[in-house]
Design a protein around this motif. Structure first.
Motif, PDB file in Angstrom:
ATOM      1  N   ARG A  12      43.175  -0.624  52.458  1.00 16.14           N
ATOM      2  CA  ARG A  12      41.825  -0.743  52.533  1.00 16.14           C
ATOM      3  C   ARG A  12      41.107  -2.197  52.675  1.00 16.14           C
ATOM      4  N   GLN A  13      40.164  -2.317  53.703  1.00 19.78           N
ATOM      5  CA  GLN A  13      39.436  -3.571  53.605  1.00 19.78           C
ATOM      6  C   GLN A  13      38.030  -3.454  52.826  1.00 19.78           C
ATOM      7  N   LYS A  14      38.035  -4.228  51.837  1.00 20.05           N
ATOM      8  CA  LYS A  14      37.035  -3.790  50.755  1.00 20.05           C
ATOM      9  C   LYS A  14      35.527  -3.726  51.397  1.00 20.05           C
ATOM     10  N   GLU A  15      35.432  -4.665  52.097  1.00 20.23           N
ATOM     11  CA  GLU A  15      33.923  -4.790  52.796  1.00 20.23           C
ATOM     12  C   GLU A  15      34.378  -5.112  54.385  1.00 20.23           C
ATOM     13  N   PRO A  16      33.545  -4.512  55.209  1.00 21.50           N
ATOM     14  CA  PRO A  16      33.793  -4.865  56.543  1.00 21.50           C
ATOM     15  C   PRO A  16      33.201  -6.397  56.992  1.00 21.50           C
ATOM     16  N   LYS A  17      34.144  -7.028  56.574  1.00 25.39           N
ATOM     17  CA  LYS A  17      33.791  -8.730  56.902  1.00 25.39           C
ATOM     18  C   LYS A  17      34.214  -9.275  58.210  1.00 25.39           C
ATOM     19  N   GLY A  18      34.546  -8.468  58.765  1.00 28.15           N
ATOM     20  CA  GLY A  18      35.080  -8.892  60.342  1.00 28.15           C
ATOM     21  C   GLY A  18      36.452  -8.775  60.643  1.00 28.15           C
ATOM     22  N   LEU A  19      36.837  -8.655  61.704  1.00 29.33           N
ATOM     23  CA  LEU A  19      38.155  -8.229  62.390  1.00 29.33           C
ATOM     24  C   LEU A  19      39.293  -9.477  61.902  1.00 29.33           C
ATOM     25  N   GLY A  20      38.899 -10.400  61.681  1.00 27.43           N
ATOM     26  CA  GLY A  20      39.948 -11.695  61.239  1.00 27.43           C
ATOM     27  C   GLY A  20      39.874 -11.354  59.466  1.00 27.43           C
ATOM     28  N   ASP A  21      39.101 -10.899  58.694  1.00 24.61           N
ATOM     29  CA  ASP A  21      39.286 -10.364  57.394  1.00 24.61           C
ATOM     30  C   ASP A  21      40.189  -9.103  57.330  1.00 24.61           C
TER      31      ASP A  21
END
Ligand code: UTP
Length: 290
Positions: A100-109
């Motif tokens: 899981r990406q914790k926050e949608p901070k961008g594709l790089g993240d």
């Protein structure tokens, strides 16, 4: 051999709200198959064995889609609907993982979230809202270049000048069937775009990319941009671009999604002739109104 694929599905999909409020954009169907399934099938064709989904808060829908649906399968079996059964249970033996990406901070993240899964090998990234004609495999062609260069390979497409502010744009030198990338800019102003060669949602990345993603500050739109990390990487290592030969559909925005539906419907043996008839009638009505 490249064995792992990363499928980022954690974006907010704001262009499709409210449809994407409780379900990821990647579950939008093209007739009867969600975008994400096309992506998985595309990767399977080039021998990918392990899939990592970078999910957001809609983890459940994707996970359930590729999971065994025991009750549904029993019902279809009992009803003798074996064709439908085949359609829903072909993913049971595949190796799927979810982070899981914790926050949608961008594709790089999102890509950085894959670091623990990747270890020391090159991997594929597929953005499933860039749907590529399933008859054609751009990944196969990119893998050939990777095998020769052992470096980062990105898929490219020539787009019109008025679209450059929606894409990562590169400049480069064409040699044989690939480009040696010289610069990359995320969503440039059309006046400053280095070319009209856009980065399309297929990448072969090496673990080197994580080093740059870790250090990256937010870029365009306040997001951690993969394009910015690639730009840093380019200062130390070569990046190659390959122009896709097959048709690409931008199913990540409304008009592109509609065009994709129409094209796929016209190729679907079950509905194409009725749909064509409908389109003809619709068009002739529209022309008579004019
Ligand atoms: P997009 O740029 O299409 O953004 O992401 P989006 O959020 O999905 O959609 P809009 O622009 O709000 O309508 C490109 C890919 O990167 C993933 C998306 O799921 C999509 O596959 N992504 C984007 C993430 O996984 N995490 C993010 O933080 C951003």
């Amino acid at each position: 051999m490249i064995k792992k694929a990363i499928l980022p599905v954690a974006g907010l999909g704001t262009r499709f709200l409210p449809a994407t409020k409780a379900s990821p954009k990647e579950m939008l169907p093209i007739i009867d198959k969600p975008l994400i399934q096309y992506a998985v099938e595309e990767a399977l064709k080039v021998g990918i064995e392990e899939f990592l989904f970078i999910t957001g808060k809609h983890k459940r829908a994707i996970e359930d889609h590729f999971d065994k649906a025991f009750e549904l399968e029993e019902r279809l079996k009992n009803a003798g609907k074996y064709e439908l059964l085949k359609k829903i249970n072909s993913f049971e033996n595949l190796n799927f993982a979810y982070i899981r990406q914790k926050e949608p901070k961008g594709l790089g993240d999102a890509i950085l979230c894959a670091k623990p899964f990747i270890q020391d090998e090159a991997f594929i990234v597929i953005l499933s809202d860039d749907l590529i004609d399933p008859q054609y495999s751009v990944l196969q062609e990119m893998i050939k270049i990777y095998e020769e260069k052992k470096a980062t390979i990105i898929a490219l497409e020539e787009i019109s000048q008025d679209e450059v502010s929606r894409y990562g744009i590169v400049s480069g030198q064409k040699i044989n069937n690939y480009y040696i990338i010289e610069d990359l800019v995320e969503k440039p102003d059309p006046a400053n775009a280095p070319s009209n060669l856009a980065i399309i949602g297929r990448y072969i990345l090496t673990p080197q990319i994580f080093k740059y993603l870790e250090k990256l500050e937010p870029g365009k739109g306040g997001e951690i941009q993969l394009t910015d990390a690639l730009r840093e990487l380019l200062k130390e290592s070569p990046i190659y671009g390959y122009i896709i030969k097959g048709k690409r559909y931008d199913a990540g925005e409304k008009l592109g999604y509609l065009k994709t539906l129409v094209e796929f419907a016209l190729k679907d043996p079950e509905i194409s002739s009725d749909f064509m008839q409908f389109l003809k009638e619709k068009l002739s009505n529209l022309q008579s109104i004019k």
